[in-house]
Write a protein that holds these residues in place. Structure first.
Motif, PDB file in Angstrom:
ATOM      1  N   LEU A 210      50.991  31.864  60.895  1.00 52.37           N
ATOM      2  CA  LEU A 210      50.537  31.567  62.267  1.00 52.37           C
ATOM      3  C   LEU A 210      50.126  32.848  62.978  1.00 52.37           C
ATOM      4  O   LEU A 210      49.141  32.883  63.717  1.00 52.37           O
ATOM      5  N   VAL A 211      50.877  33.894  62.710  1.00 50.40           N
ATOM      6  CA  VAL A 211      50.577  35.186  63.356  1.00 50.40           C
ATOM      7  C   VAL A 211      49.217  35.707  62.886  1.00 50.40           C
ATOM      8  O   VAL A 211      48.413  36.185  63.676  1.00 50.40           O
ATOM      9  N   TYR A 490      56.626  28.828  67.728  1.00 56.46           N
ATOM     10  CA  TYR A 490      57.429  28.748  66.502  1.00 56.46           C
ATOM     11  C   TYR A 490      58.405  29.928  66.428  1.00 56.46           C
ATOM     12  O   TYR A 490      59.563  29.769  66.024  1.00 56.46           O
ATOM     13  N   ALA A 491      57.935  31.081  66.864  1.00 62.53           N
ATOM     14  CA  ALA A 491      58.823  32.248  66.857  1.00 62.53           C
ATOM     15  C   ALA A 491      60.035  31.971  67.756  1.00 62.53           C
ATOM     16  O   ALA A 491      61.182  32.237  67.377  1.00 62.53           O
ATOM     17  N   GLU A 497      67.094  29.298  66.481  1.00 58.03           N
ATOM     18  CA  GLU A 497      67.857  28.888  65.283  1.00 58.03           C
ATOM     19  C   GLU A 497      68.629  30.063  64.687  1.00 58.03           C
ATOM     20  O   GLU A 497      69.399  29.892  63.750  1.00 58.03           O
ATOM     21  N   GLY A 498      68.341  31.249  65.179  1.00 61.62           N
ATOM     22  CA  GLY A 498      69.003  32.440  64.639  1.00 61.62           C
ATOM     23  C   GLY A 498      68.411  32.900  63.315  1.00 61.62           C
ATOM     24  O   GLY A 498      69.026  33.647  62.554  1.00 61.62           O
ATOM     25  N   LYS A 502      64.204  38.646  67.739  1.00 56.47           N
ATOM     26  CA  LYS A 502      63.267  38.362  68.816  1.00 56.47           C
ATOM     27  C   LYS A 502      61.940  39.086  68.643  1.00 56.47           C
ATOM     28  O   LYS A 502      60.881  38.561  68.987  1.00 56.47           O
ATOM     29  N   ASP A 503      62.008  40.304  68.092  1.00 55.38           N
ATOM     30  CA  ASP A 503      60.759  41.088  68.047  1.00 55.38           C
ATOM     31  C   ASP A 503      59.989  40.943  66.739  1.00 55.38           C
ATOM     32  O   ASP A 503      59.000  41.625  66.515  1.00 55.38           O
ATOM     33  N   LEU A 504      60.407  40.010  65.871  1.00 55.94           N
ATOM     34  CA  LEU A 504      59.711  39.904  64.586  1.00 55.94           C
ATOM     35  C   LEU A 504      58.238  39.492  64.757  1.00 55.94           C
ATOM     36  O   LEU A 504      57.343  40.036  64.107  1.00 55.94           O
ATOM     37  N   GLU A 505      57.992  38.565  65.669  1.00 53.83           N
ATOM     38  CA  GLU A 505      56.621  38.090  65.845  1.00 53.83           C
ATOM     39  C   GLU A 505      55.696  39.264  66.205  1.00 53.83           C
ATOM     40  O   GLU A 505      54.622  39.426  65.619  1.00 53.83           O
TER      41      GLU A 505
END
Ligand SMILES: Cc1ncc(C[n+]2csc(CCOP(=O)(O)OP(=O)(O)O)c2C)c(N)n1
Length: 937
Positions: A210-211, A490-491, A497-498, A502-505
């Protein structure tokens, strides 16, 4: 069933077939029929009607009772506990059946939540006579119980039904008549979807896809502001969907995928799925692409192919070149896939798979979609199913109100004609998207049929990047502007959901931008020694010239051997009387007792090519027999109905011939044949119109592919198109194949337009098409009456020697000094001119036939005219009206060949709106007049 006696309604309910152990499906059909007889196919209506209960208990009694059931008090007398239990179980079965059949109507598939339509009454518990008091009632059930349990409460079952059938996937499948398919899908949905979970890696993969989908659009949008790219944004889930299809496909043995798609999201698919280098795409935005001699096409129409690396080895991906005309690419892709399957001997249709990507408005609107579905399961066109994806952004240019866009509820309803399952998926639930994609690949692999994924999404911008959508869609765009991207949504979900930080996207987005900056492919490509082994080589046909001479004659003794084989039938094979006469006549031709006719020479052309290793595919409406009863390439035993194809019995080493009576479509069938021919240079691929005028139903294929494909996309194609043509008094529709249309499309040696006038000419023309290393489409004006004309004949020697003559000079011995006029013509009118000249014993008129009108055979025509330098009158004679036929095309190049003393004039019909008149007597007067005009002018 037939022994229902006169009893009370209650009795009937308790032990009639309505409640007892008869087949659940049959019951549901009967119930559907009771509710609404016309909801069933006629044969079932008839069946139930005839299945009349005995005595005075009629269907009406049963129907009345049945329709009362929902309103009946549900507390069945306690003294009959079994009956109560059975009744409850039956009501539950009805409820479940309703969700399987109609659940999709209530599914949450629209990310904008704008168009939720009316639901179905049968989805309400009360419709089945359940009340809230029943929610805790426990039922036997395996499908909807928690794992390890065999029972559940009504409340639990209802919740499971809602989750399975009314969540982010709405599935239509109970219209399918194959119980095996229904059972398979049901199982996938009820155990697969209901309990669907993904691993952490799989979830990350979806987020990453998606990214990248979003990242590419943003990157181009920022760098090339306002330039057209037909952004995918809003439909971002297409990328994880395709990623899943490719991965699952490779696991199921798919080695090659051909994709047909329009403008929307094309650049995204090229970069993120096919691995085209971003640098090459950016170069086009910057106007720095390499220019060739070809005229080219815009960036969002260009095709591409690559070999990507999957866990199961390399996989060849091809995105078909695409014109602007929506949906026409679908049958072209099918043809290409069929051709590739043949090349790989993939008779089970496992290794090569098509993906057809559509827009919602186009899918519902364009007739070729229906034609292509109609091809999908036929013998000579099937590819073992296509995966259809509709990028359903709920708007087509400026139309978004479904009441204006179509007359069906869903844009996908046309697919129901082939009983394809349809999965409507909410594009903002990428996990549902991937589940549906996997199901689609498995369904195709299992049942070899088409399946539709309706990716319900939205269009973040206007139709293109320079287009302002709020002018026409203010409400829709207010909602759209408030929506986070699918990647962001989705992120967030994964963070909650753990599963991710938070910053992965934003990290993934940055990594992707860095990759784009390098300009290199962002998809792992197969290493070079593993790449595609099955490509057809077009190299021998590049940079060749139409003027090169080729020997197309075949020694007479070889022709005789082949002819005898063609005339040998299996013992006891009984031909129909006229066919028998035709075969006897052919035997006489072989023996030299009769001159050769058209059918004979044409059949020998095929036989010689097959023997030389060129396979043949001849397709058209009634092509096996030939519309005009001349071909009879497929013979039918009058006693047994058995079929015998002499052309398939020449030798063990011969190539294959496929003779195909196509379904009644011009557009999709011709497009299919174009796709087939474009994937295979050494196959004589021919399409024949029933009458030439019907070809205009396929005009898009001529304009967008056949005449211009090479200049736009560098695609060569050797397709032959037979168009029966000739003025024989059959009225305006069946006289003209609109020769002028094809000539108007001719330029840059893009194709050949021929009007052969003898059997020997058709023999050499067909052989030249394969033997000369020059692959261009060949448009042929084929004859009707000439098929049986006593003068339109040839000798075996003419087939044995010589070649196709682009120009046939005068064939009779005239003294050039006596000649006062030269008449030039093409096709059937030559024989009318000849008959009159012979009848008048006229020696002052010479005839020259132009057999190839394009490429214009200037040198040969010059030679043919050379003996008549002193002749002042050069006349072009045609039977088509002046504004039609070849006149407007030939007058300029012809004039250029004449000396200043010579004049070029026209003999033929006056300009008319229709191609020919409707009255036979008028036709004859006109024909006589034009022949007279030519011979006296
Ligand atoms: C046969 C044809 N008619 C009209 C057009 C002009 N046209 C280009 S895109 C478009 C809208 C298509 O809508 P849809 O199929 O929903 O795809 P979207 O652009 O929304 O992705 C139209 C009408 C065309 N390209 N082809």
């Amino acid at each position: 069933m037939k022994t229902v006696q006169k009893r009370s309604m209650q009795d009937m309910w308790q032990d009639s077939w309505l409640t007892g152990g008869s087949d659940a499906w049959l019951e549901s059909q009967y119930e559907a029929w009771l509710k609404n007889p016309s909801s069933l196919p006629l044969e079932w209506q008839d069946y139930f009607q005839k299945l009349s209960p005995d005595g005075d208990v009629s269907h009406d009694n049963v129907r009345n009772f049945f329709l009362q059931i929902p309103k009946m008090p549900r507390s069945v007398p306690s003294q009959n506990g079994d009956a109560h239990r059975v009744l409850q179980q039956e009501k539950l079965a009805d409820l479940i059946a309703a969700y399987r059949s109609f659940g999709y109507l209530q599914a949450s598939i629209d990310p904008l939540d704008l168009h939720r339509g009316p639901s179905h009454p049968a989805l309400a518990l009360s419709w089945h006579g359940f009340s809230s008091a029943d929610l805790t009632t426990v039922f036997d059930t395996h499908s909807f119980a928690a794992p390890g349990r065999s029972s559940a409460t009504l409340g639990e079952i209802h919740a499971a039904l809602l989750k399975t059938y009314c969540g982010t996937i709405g599935i239509e499948y109970t219209h399918i008549s194959s119980q095996a398919e229904v059972d398979w899908i049901q199982q996938r949905m009820e155990s697969g979807w209901a309990g669907f979970t993904l691993s952490v890696d799989e979830k990350r993969r979806i987020l990453d896809r998606l990214v990248v989908a979003d990242g590419l659009e943003k990157y181009i949008g920022l760098k090339y502001v306002g330039q057209k790219r037909f952004s995918l944004e809003g439909g971002d889930s297409l990328i994880p969907m395709l990623d899943t299809i490719v991965t699952t496909g490779s696991e199921r043995g798919v080695r090659e995928i051909v994709i047909g798609m329009a403008h929307r999201g094309r650049l995204n698919v090229l970069v993120n799925i096919l691995g085209k280098s971003p640098a090459s795409i950016f170069a086009v935005f910057e106007g720095k692409e390499e220019h060739t001699d070809l005229s080219g096409d815009v960036k969002y129409h260009m095709g591409f192919s690559s070999d990507i690396q999957t866990a199961n080895g390399p996989l060849h991906l091809a995105l078909a070149f695409n014109p602007s005309h929506l949906e026409i690419i679908a049958p072209v892709v099918q043809g290409s896939v069929r051709s590739r399957q043949r090349r790989r001997k993939d008779t089970d249709h496992v290794q090569v798979m098509p993906i057809q990507i559509h827009g919602d408005a186009a899918f519902a609107g364009q007739g070729v979609v229906m034609e292509t579905f109609n091809l999908s399961q036929t013998r000579w066109f099937t590819v073992g199913g296509s995966i259809h994806i509709v990028i359903n952004n709920q708007v087509g240019f400026t139309i978004s109100n479904p009441r204006d866009a179509r007359s069906t509820r869903y844009c996908t309803d046309i697919a129901r004609m082939v009983e394809a399952p349809v999965l409507h998926v909410n594009g903002n639930d990428p996990e549902a998207v991937c589940f549906a994609a996997k199901l689609a690949v498995d369904y195709r692999a299992r049942f070899k049929k088409d399946i539709v994924l309706d990716l319900v999404c939205y269009r973040r911008h206007g139709h293109n990047e320079a287009d302002e959508p709020t002018a026409t869609q203010p409400v829709m765009y207010r909602v759209i502007r408030s929506l986070p991207t699918p990647a962001a949504l989705y992120a967030d979900k994964l963070v909650q959901e753990g599963v991710i930080d938070k910053d992965l996207e934003s990290q993934l987005a940055k990594n992707y931008r860095d990759k784009l900056d390098t300009g290199n492919s962002v998809v792992p490509l197969a290493n070079s020694n593993e790449v595609y082994q099955f490509a057809a080589s077009w190299q021998p046909f590049e940079n060749t010239d139409w003027k090169m001479a080729v020997q197309t004659g075949v020694p007479a003794d070889r022709l005789k051997v082949l002819a005898q084989k063609l005339e040998t039938l299996p013992p006891g094979f009984e031909l129909q009387m006229q066919v028998k006469k035709m075969m006897e006549a052919r035997q006489k031709m072989t023996e030299g007792e009769q001159p050769l006719n058209w059918g004979y020479a044409e059949t020998l052309a095929y036989a010689t090519l097959l023997e030389q290793g060129y396979p043949i595919r001849l397709c058209g409406q009634d092509a096996c027999r030939g519309t005009f009863f001349h071909r009879h390439a497929v013979l039918h035993d009058q006693n047994t109905g058995a079929v015998y194809i002499p052309l398939s019995h020449l030798s063990d080493k011969q190539s294959q011939i496929n003779l195909i009576d196509s379904l009644l479509s011009e557009e999709a069938v011709l497009a299919f044949e174009y796709g087939y021919a474009s994937a295979e240079p050494n196959y004589l691929t021919m399409w024949e119109a029933q009458f030439g005028d019907f070809a205009n139903g396929a005009q898009v294929v001529f304009d967008q592919f056949i005449s211009s494909g090479e200049q736009k996309w560098g695609r060569l194609c050797g397709l032959v198109v037979n168009l029966p043509h000739g003025y024989e008094g059959q009225g305006p529709e069946h006289s003209s194949a609109r020769l002028e249309r094809w000539l108007q499309l001719c330029a840059q040696n893009n194709m050949q337009v021929c009007v052969p006038s003898t059997p020997a000419q058709v023999f050499h023309m067909l052989r030249r098409q394969m033997i000369r290393p020059w692959r261009k489409p060949l448009i042929v004006m084929t004859p009707k009456s000439l098929l049986r004309h006593p003068e339109a004949v040839s000798s075996l020697e003419e087939l044995a020697s010589g070649q196709f003559q682009n120009v046939i000079p005068e064939t009779q011995t005239l003294n050039p000094a006596d000649v006062r006029r030269v008449v030039l013509c093409s096709g059937k009118v030559y024989y009318d001119l000849l008959a009159k000249r012979s009848a008048q014993k006229q020696t002052d008129t010479a005839f020259i036939r132009l057999e190839q009108i394009y490429p214009f055979p200037e040198a040969e025509l010059k030679n043919a005219l050379a003996p008549y330098q002193q002749v002042k009158k050069i006349i072009w004679c045609q039977e088509e009206p002046m504004n039609q036929g070849a006149w407007n095309f030939v007058r300029e190049p012809l004039s250029a060949l004449l000396s200043p003393k010579q004049t070029l004039s026209y003999a033929g019909r006056a300009a008319t709106a229709a191609p020919a008149c409707g009255h036979y007597s008028v036709h004859q007067q006109e024909q006589t007049a034009l022949v007279d005009q030519a011979l006296t002018g």
